[in-house]
Design a protein around this motif. Structure first.
Motif, PDB file in Angstrom:
ATOM      1  N   ILE A 182       1.045   2.939  -2.241  1.00 33.80           N
ATOM      2  CA  ILE A 182       0.801   1.602  -1.714  1.00 33.80           C
ATOM      3  C   ILE A 182       0.563   0.687  -2.912  1.00 33.80           C
ATOM      4  N   LEU A 183       1.364  -0.373  -3.005  1.00 29.88           N
ATOM      5  CA  LEU A 183       1.361  -1.216  -4.193  1.00 29.88           C
ATOM      6  C   LEU A 183       0.761  -2.592  -3.937  1.00 29.88           C
ATOM      7  N   CYS A 184       0.153  -3.133  -4.999  1.00 28.30           N
ATOM      8  CA  CYS A 184      -0.117  -4.573  -5.024  1.00 28.30           C
ATOM      9  C   CYS A 184       1.184  -5.328  -5.283  1.00 28.30           C
ATOM     10  N   SER A 185       1.960  -4.821  -6.218  1.00 25.91           N
ATOM     11  CA  SER A 185       3.135  -5.525  -6.735  1.00 25.91           C
ATOM     12  C   SER A 185       4.178  -5.765  -5.656  1.00 25.91           C
ATOM     13  N   GLY A 186       4.420  -7.054  -5.365  1.00 23.04           N
ATOM     14  CA  GLY A 186       5.484  -7.429  -4.447  1.00 23.04           C
ATOM     15  C   GLY A 186       5.103  -7.475  -2.978  1.00 23.04           C
ATOM     16  N   PHE A 187       3.832  -7.217  -2.646  1.00 22.47           N
ATOM     17  CA  PHE A 187       3.440  -7.140  -1.241  1.00 22.47           C
ATOM     18  C   PHE A 187       2.241  -8.049  -0.962  1.00 22.47           C
ATOM     19  N   THR A 188       2.277  -8.707   0.186  1.00 17.99           N
ATOM     20  CA  THR A 188       1.153  -9.521   0.620  1.00 17.99           C
ATOM     21  C   THR A 188       0.113  -8.652   1.302  1.00 17.99           C
ATOM     22  N   ARG A 189      -1.065  -9.220   1.535  1.00 17.77           N
ATOM     23  CA  ARG A 189      -2.101  -8.494   2.273  1.00 17.77           C
ATOM     24  C   ARG A 189      -1.616  -8.142   3.688  1.00 17.77           C
ATOM     25  N   GLU A 190      -0.916  -9.075   4.303  1.00 20.89           N
ATOM     26  CA  GLU A 190      -0.423  -8.833   5.660  1.00 20.89           C
ATOM     27  C   GLU A 190       0.605  -7.709   5.673  1.00 20.89           C
ATOM     28  N   TYR A 197      -0.253   5.283  12.712  1.00 23.03           N
ATOM     29  CA  TYR A 197       0.450   5.753  13.911  1.00 23.03           C
ATOM     30  C   TYR A 197       1.196   7.054  13.649  1.00 23.03           C
ATOM     31  N   LEU A 198       1.725   7.197  12.431  1.00 27.35           N
ATOM     32  CA  LEU A 198       2.533   8.367  12.084  1.00 27.35           C
ATOM     33  C   LEU A 198       1.687   9.558  11.645  1.00 27.35           C
ATOM     34  N   GLY A 199       0.393   9.369  11.536  1.00 23.38           N
ATOM     35  CA  GLY A 199      -0.470  10.461  11.110  1.00 23.38           C
ATOM     36  C   GLY A 199      -0.414  10.733   9.620  1.00 23.38           C
ATOM     37  N   ILE A 200      -0.042   9.723   8.833  1.00 21.04           N
ATOM     38  CA  ILE A 200       0.005   9.846   7.376  1.00 21.04           C
ATOM     39  C   ILE A 200      -1.201   9.099   6.823  1.00 21.04           C
ATOM     40  N   THR A 201      -2.179   9.828   6.330  1.00 21.66           N
ATOM     41  CA  THR A 201      -3.462   9.204   6.002  1.00 21.66           C
ATOM     42  C   THR A 201      -3.894   9.417   4.555  1.00 21.66           C
ATOM     43  N   ASN A 202      -3.074  10.099   3.755  1.00 24.44           N
ATOM     44  CA  ASN A 202      -3.354  10.228   2.324  1.00 24.44           C
ATOM     45  C   ASN A 202      -2.492   9.221   1.566  1.00 24.44           C
ATOM     46  N   LEU A 203      -3.118   8.433   0.710  1.00 25.83           N
ATOM     47  CA  LEU A 203      -2.427   7.356   0.000  1.00 25.83           C
ATOM     48  C   LEU A 203      -2.692   7.461  -1.496  1.00 25.83           C
ATOM     49  N   LEU A 204      -1.768   6.911  -2.281  1.00 27.00           N
ATOM     50  CA  LEU A 204      -2.026   6.660  -3.694  1.00 27.00           C
ATOM     51  C   LEU A 204      -1.947   5.153  -3.883  1.00 27.00           C
ATOM     52  N   LEU A 205      -3.063   4.542  -4.286  1.00 26.41           N
ATOM     53  CA  LEU A 205      -3.159   3.090  -4.406  1.00 26.41           C
ATOM     54  C   LEU A 205      -2.928   2.674  -5.856  1.00 26.41           C
ATOM     55  N   LEU A 206      -1.973   1.768  -6.052  1.00 26.30           N
ATOM     56  CA  LEU A 206      -1.546   1.376  -7.388  1.00 26.30           C
ATOM     57  C   LEU A 206      -1.340  -0.134  -7.473  1.00 26.30           C
ATOM     58  N   ARG A 207      -1.546  -0.686  -8.653  1.00 29.49           N
ATOM     59  CA  ARG A 207      -1.152  -2.081  -8.832  1.00 29.49           C
ATOM     60  C   ARG A 207       0.358  -2.194  -8.839  1.00 29.49           C
ATOM     61  N   GLY A 208       1.027  -1.274  -9.540  1.00 36.51           N
ATOM     62  CA  GLY A 208       2.480  -1.329  -9.668  1.00 36.51           C
ATOM     63  C   GLY A 208       2.895  -2.175 -10.852  1.00 36.51           C
ATOM     64  N   ASP A 209       4.171  -2.086 -11.183  1.00 37.62           N
ATOM     65  CA  ASP A 209       4.704  -2.794 -12.343  1.00 37.62           C
ATOM     66  C   ASP A 209       4.941  -4.270 -12.026  1.00 37.62           C
ATOM     67  N   LYS A 210       5.016  -5.052 -13.058  1.00 37.19           N
ATOM     68  CA  LYS A 210       5.405  -6.445 -12.892  1.00 37.19           C
ATOM     69  C   LYS A 210       6.859  -6.522 -12.463  1.00 37.19           C
ATOM     70  N   ALA A 211       7.228  -7.639 -11.845  1.00 36.79           N
ATOM     71  CA  ALA A 211       8.627  -7.855 -11.481  1.00 36.79           C
ATOM     72  C   ALA A 211       9.468  -7.925 -12.753  1.00 36.79           C
ATOM     73  N   PRO A 212      10.699  -7.401 -12.725  1.00 40.23           N
ATOM     74  CA  PRO A 212      11.539  -7.418 -13.938  1.00 40.23           C
ATOM     75  C   PRO A 212      11.726  -8.814 -14.523  1.00 40.23           C
ATOM     76  N   GLU A 213      11.713  -9.837 -13.673  1.00 39.18           N
ATOM     77  CA  GLU A 213      11.956 -11.193 -14.173  1.00 39.18           C
ATOM     78  C   GLU A 213      10.693 -11.863 -14.721  1.00 39.18           C
TER      79      GLU A 213
END
Length: 317
Positions: free
Chosen positions: A95-103, A114-130
């Protein structure tokens, strides 16, 4: 079960790896076949990366270019669900910060729950290439700590707008990234370690390291973690080198040093087949030393190089 429960379930060092969702327009079969070839080694979980949209220039065919956005690897949530159902192994989406809104993040959490997937890896993510430096999208997160707080709020029954969530089960658990050789944007290792501790204090249950090729750097990092009061598992992230061009690409993209002994061996190689053999040999030696030291788990960055990973796993699991 959470990732920490899974890796502590049995004695010995657990096995896990990371995969990429297929490119837009490609099918899932190749990915499924790759994972199937590694199931004999009993992976405790499988990570799947998430990718933001990027700016591309579309040729209009009349000498003009149109600036548009493209998401080259969509479908992480759907692929995670398909893989978890097919293989019966917990899938851990990034789950990334980069490129995604809070919503947008909130909708992903709803779908995963809903899918029963409850383990996450939370990351800032890379900057946009531009972009020259990291910039969040409007109403997005600037730092992983902000993303953690959103997931914590969700677990505690609050949407991003403050309204109540009536059903919060099952709850999410999560890990975060950490950097034995320092994140590229951190001013120094001490500050970088403090950022990791902040994430742990907010609720991260484990850290998985950026790839490294010198085990001493990992051991020193874990020692500094313990001295600073970080007691969660620190899972080493490992990658077998397979191509000569990675000598330049890996240090530049992932900001990790390659030991002189490894570089010396690779420079003697005449082609990528020889590079691949050296990469496997070095990776096996790394893993054996890590296992001897009692690491709880080893996490492999596969990124399409399934043959090397399979050959490494055959020698250590």
């Amino acid at each position: 079960m959470t990732i920490t429960e899974l890796i502590n379930q049995d004695e010995g060092t657990a096995f896990s790896f990371e995969v990429l969702p297929p490119l837009k327009g490609a099918g899932i079969r190749k990915l499924q076949d790759d994972i199937a070839s590694l199931m004999d080694f009993g992976p405790k979980y499988i990570n799947i990366t998430t990718h933001r949209s990027e700016v591309v220039m579309k040729d209009l065919g009349n000498g003009l270019l149109e600036r548009t956005r493209l998401r080259r690897r969509p479908g992480s949530v759907a692929v995670a669900a398909a893989l978890q159902q097919e293989f019966g192994v917990p899938i851990v989406p990034h789950i990334l910060c980069s490129g995604f809104t809070r919503e947008e993040t909130e909708y992903v959490l709803i779908d995963l729950q809903y899918l029963g997937i409850t383990n996450l890896l939370l990351l800032r993510g890379d900057k946009a290439p531009e972009d020259k430096e990291f910039r969040p999208v409007d109403d997005g997160h600037s730092h992983t700590t902000e993303l953690i707080e959103q997931v914590n709020d969700y677990n505690n029954g609050r949407f991003a707008d403050g309204s109540e969530i009536r059903e919060t089960e099952p709850r999410f658990s999560y890990g975060v990234a950490c950097y034995p050789e320092k994140h590229e944007e951190a001013p120094n290792p001490t500050t970088d370690l403090a950022f990791f501790k902040q994430k742990v204090d907010l609720g991260a249950e484990y850290g998985v390291t950026q790839m490294f090729f010198d085990n001493q750097k990992y051991f020193d990092f874990v020692r500094r973690c313990r001295q600073s009061g970080i007691e969660v598992p620190v899972i080493p992230g490992i990658k077998p080198i397979a191509k000569m061009r990675q000598l330049a690409v890996l240090p530049r993209v992932f900001h990790c040093d390659l030991p002189e002994a490894l570089v010396s061996e690779l420079m003697r190689c005449k082609d990528d087949e020889q590079v691949k053999e050296v990469g496997i040999e070095w990776c096996v030696a790394q893993c054996k030393e890590l296992i001897k030291a009692g690491v709880p788990s080893i996490h492999f960055y596969m990124t399409g190089n399934v043959d090397s990973l399979r050959r490494v796993a055959e020698q250590i699991y």
